[in-house]
Scaffold this active site. Structure first.
Site, PDB file in Angstrom:
ATOM      1  N   SER A   1      -7.986 -34.342  36.039  1.00 45.58           N
ATOM      2  CA  SER A   1      -9.024 -35.353  36.168  1.00 45.58           C
ATOM      3  C   SER A   1      -8.347 -36.702  36.396  1.00 45.58           C
ATOM      4  CB  SER A   1      -9.852 -35.362  34.870  1.00 45.58           C
ATOM      5  OG  SER A   1     -10.830 -36.363  34.905  1.00 45.58           O
TER       6      SER A   1
ATOM      7  N   LYS B   1      -9.883 -33.659  40.425  1.00 46.13           N
ATOM      8  CA  LYS B   1     -11.214 -34.228  40.154  1.00 46.13           C
ATOM      9  C   LYS B   1     -11.083 -35.741  40.129  1.00 46.13           C
ATOM     10  CE  LYS B   1     -13.674 -34.596  35.751  1.00 46.13           C
ATOM     11  NZ  LYS B   1     -14.235 -33.825  34.618  1.00 46.13           N
ATOM     12  N   LEU B   2     -11.900 -36.409  40.938  1.00 45.45           N
ATOM     13  CA  LEU B   2     -11.885 -37.874  40.967  1.00 45.45           C
ATOM     14  C   LEU B   2     -13.059 -38.407  40.165  1.00 45.45           C
ATOM     15  CD1 LEU B   2     -11.279 -38.587  44.772  1.00 45.45           C
ATOM     16  CD2 LEU B   2      -9.561 -38.278  42.960  1.00 45.45           C
ATOM     17  N   LYS B   3     -12.767 -39.333  39.274  1.00 39.11           N
ATOM     18  CA  LYS B   3     -13.850 -40.044  38.592  1.00 39.11           C
ATOM     19  C   LYS B   3     -14.452 -41.023  39.597  1.00 39.11           C
ATOM     20  CE  LYS B   3     -13.612 -38.525  34.316  1.00 39.11           C
ATOM     21  NZ  LYS B   3     -14.789 -37.906  33.666  1.00 39.11           N
TER      22      LYS B   3
ATOM     23  N   ASP C   1     -16.636 -36.665  39.490  1.00 32.57           N
ATOM     24  CA  ASP C   1     -17.365 -36.745  38.212  1.00 32.57           C
ATOM     25  C   ASP C   1     -17.850 -38.176  38.014  1.00 32.57           C
ATOM     26  OD1 ASP C   1     -18.362 -36.562  35.650  1.00 32.57           O
ATOM     27  OD2 ASP C   1     -16.460 -36.010  34.695  1.00 32.57           O
TER      28      ASP C   1
ATOM     29  N   ASN D   1     -20.044 -39.172  35.442  1.00 28.78           N
ATOM     30  CA  ASN D   1     -20.381 -39.526  34.049  1.00 28.78           C
ATOM     31  C   ASN D   1     -21.643 -40.388  33.974  1.00 28.78           C
ATOM     32  OD1 ASN D   1     -17.000 -39.421  33.707  1.00 28.78           O
ATOM     33  ND2 ASN D   1     -18.208 -38.367  32.163  1.00 28.78           N
TER      34      ASN D   1
ATOM     35  N   GLU E   1     -20.150 -33.734  39.454  1.00 29.00           N
ATOM     36  CA  GLU E   1     -20.411 -33.549  38.032  1.00 29.00           C
ATOM     37  C   GLU E   1     -21.233 -34.722  37.481  1.00 29.00           C
ATOM     38  OE1 GLU E   1     -16.679 -32.921  36.034  1.00 29.00           O
ATOM     39  OE2 GLU E   1     -17.543 -33.120  34.035  1.00 29.00           O
TER      40      GLU E   1
ATOM     41  N   ASP F   1     -22.415 -31.772  32.865  1.00 25.07           N
ATOM     42  CA  ASP F   1     -21.522 -31.894  31.719  1.00 25.07           C
ATOM     43  C   ASP F   1     -22.379 -32.429  30.564  1.00 25.07           C
ATOM     44  OD1 ASP F   1     -19.731 -32.934  29.812  1.00 25.07           O
ATOM     45  OD2 ASP F   1     -18.398 -33.892  31.225  1.00 25.07           O
TER      46      ASP F   1
ATOM     47  N   LYS G   1     -17.825 -27.845  27.439  1.00 24.19           N
ATOM     48  CA  LYS G   1     -16.902 -28.519  26.516  1.00 24.19           C
ATOM     49  C   LYS G   1     -17.328 -28.136  25.117  1.00 24.19           C
ATOM     50  CE  LYS G   1     -16.020 -32.715  29.076  1.00 24.19           C
ATOM     51  NZ  LYS G   1     -16.368 -34.130  29.211  1.00 24.19           N
TER      52      LYS G   1
ATOM     53  N   GLY H   1     -12.710 -31.131  29.295  1.00 27.90           N
ATOM     54  CA  GLY H   1     -11.844 -31.618  28.227  1.00 27.90           C
ATOM     55  C   GLY H   1     -12.244 -32.998  27.772  1.00 27.90           C
TER      56      GLY H   1
HETATM   57  O1  OSB Z   1     -16.570 -36.280  31.748  1.00 33.50           O
HETATM   58  O2  OSB Z   1     -15.153 -34.743  31.854  1.00 33.50           O
HETATM   59  C1  OSB Z   1     -15.485 -35.841  31.429  1.00 33.50           C
HETATM   60  C2  OSB Z   1     -12.569 -37.343  29.498  1.00 33.50           C
HETATM   61  C3  OSB Z   1     -13.241 -37.989  28.476  1.00 33.50           C
HETATM   62  C4  OSB Z   1     -14.612 -37.966  28.447  1.00 33.50           C
HETATM   63  C5  OSB Z   1     -15.323 -37.291  29.455  1.00 33.50           C
HETATM   64  C6  OSB Z   1     -14.646 -36.634  30.465  1.00 33.50           C
HETATM   65  C7  OSB Z   1     -13.247 -36.700  30.508  1.00 33.50           C
HETATM   66  C8  OSB Z   1     -12.458 -36.124  31.591  1.00 33.50           C
HETATM   67  C9  OSB Z   1     -11.044 -35.714  31.313  1.00 33.50           C
HETATM   68  O3  OSB Z   1     -12.842 -36.030  32.737  1.00 33.50           O
HETATM   69  C10 OSB Z   1     -10.958 -34.315  30.905  1.00 33.50           C
HETATM   70  C11 OSB Z   1      -9.590 -33.971  30.342  1.00 33.50           C
HETATM   71  O4  OSB Z   1      -8.625 -33.920  31.096  1.00 33.50           O
HETATM   72  O5  OSB Z   1      -9.488 -33.734  29.127  1.00 33.50           O
HETATM   73 MG    MG Z   2     -17.482 -34.866  32.947  1.00 35.15          MG
END
Ligand code: OSB
Ligand code: MG
Length: 369
Positions: A136, A162-164, A190, A192, A215, A240, A264, A292
């Protein structure tokens, strides 16, 4: 089993570089571990809560409070009837607080399996001895910086990127990665929860990049919005934050709101609920993958065991411990040809290193029966 004591350890573990999402930027993994002592031995787990209630409504000071005031007394109250399987039914009256529940259920499951000599992977009926590893990648200050990181991860052997994303860091960032590394690298994004129902046309533009999935584009409570979006765009919609239980997973699937699920364990209240979500998804031909929360080895070990179950057909965020940490708090998790080995020792299969815990612990507190 009988619960004798619980130690709550708060740790501040430095990250190699800042990890920025649409909701925060963190330099330190501030985390709580639950360490249980039972009459059959000890067990460990990592609580997924962040420092602030930004990913979910939970945060670590709150999670510790609910453990001390409500969860731990209930578990002491079980006396000799304590098992990992009894934890969720005992706590069923308690609304929410899934990350706090997860930490206690998992540490008790670890103690139980260690005492029986069974690994977590065996307990889950896992079928793989190693799992492919994705990474990520946070939001950066510049496209050049992003390309530097993505290139580095590909060189290390990560099999999926995976790109935020967030408004202002989406189309151009994905386009730059596709232009630099080609159309063949497995790529997903992702958000969020950073977008709204007004952004459907913008999100539709991402269709041209042939992403594996998008995501959690919308608010976690907007399940219907995700169903409308899934109908509107070609990129598969993955949830998620929205999927907090097997019941919600079933409903989201029926509504057409989710085409792939990120599981998760901390978000859903533990590994036993995670297995139920896996089963609901498999029964409906919905692929799942393991997400994660930047876990140290304690959390990472258990996630790898889950990701070894047969329904986990999509590459997860179970990256090497060196992705985030300079110093490991357990045996390291190492990337080998894009894969990470699933622990085989009893329970979660790793042990915390006492000197390293001492170095990063900011508080340690015992709660006794
Ligand atoms: O949305 O998946 C998520 C980390 C912290 C909170 C939310 C997310 C994430 C990650 C990293 O994308 C996942 C990891 O490498 O543990
Ligand atoms: Mg996520």
């Amino acid at each position: 089993m009988k619960l004798e004591a619980v130690e709550l350890i708060r740790l501040n573990v430095p990250l190699k570089s800042a990890f920025r999402t649409s909701f925060s930027s963190v330099n330190l993994h501030q985390v709580v571990w639950a360490h249980v002592i039972t009459d059959q031995g000890e067990g460990w787990a990592e609580c997924g809560a962040n420092e602030r209630p930004d990913y979910s409504s939970e945060y670590h000071t709150g999670a510790m409070a609910v453990m001390k005031e409500f969860i731990i007394p209930e578990l002491f109250g079980l006396g000799n009837e304590l098992t990992a399987e009894a934890v969720a039914p005992t706590l069923e009256w308690m609304k929410g607080h899934r990350m706090a529940k997860h930490a206690l259920e998992t540490s008790i499951l670890d103690a139980q399996l260690r005492s029986q000599g069974i690994s977590l992977a065996e307990y889950f009926g896992a079928t793989k001895s190693k799992v492919p590893s994705g990474v990520s990648v946070g939001i950066m200050d510049s496209i050049d910086e992003l390309l530097g990181y993505v290139g580095g991860y590909l060189k290390q052997g990560y099999v999926r990127i995976k790109l935020k994303i967030e408004p202002g860091w989406d189309y151009e960032a994905v386009k730059a990665v596709r232009d630099a590394f080609g159309d063949d690298i497995p790529l997903q994004v992702d958000a969020n929860t950073a977008y709204t129902r007004d952004d459907f046309d913008l999100l539709k533009r991402l269709d041209e990049f042939n992403l594996l999935l998008i995501e959690q584009p919308l608010n976690e409570e907007d399940v219907l919005g995700h169903a409308k979006l899934a109908n509107y765009i070609d990129t598969p919609v993955c949830l998620d934050e929205s999927i907090v239980s097997a019941d919600i997973a079933r409903d989201a699937i029926e509504l057409g709101a989710v085409e792939i699920i990120n599981i998760k364990p901390s978000r859903v209240g533990g590994y036993l609920e995670s297995v139920k979500i896996h089963d609901v998804a498999v029964a409906n031909s919905i692929p799942v993958w393991c997400g994660g929360m930047l876990e140290t080895g304690i959390g990472r070990a258990a996630n790898l065991a889950l990701a070894a179950m047969p329904g986990f057909t999509v590459v997860g965020d179970t990256s090497a411990s060196s992705r985030y940490f300079e110093t490991d708090l357990t045996e390291p998790f190492v990337l080998k040809d894009g894969y990470i080995d699933v622990p085989t020792k009893p329970g979660i299969g790793v042990d915390p290193i006492p000197e390293i815990i001492e170095r990063f612990a900011v508080s340690r507190e015992w709660i006794r029966a």
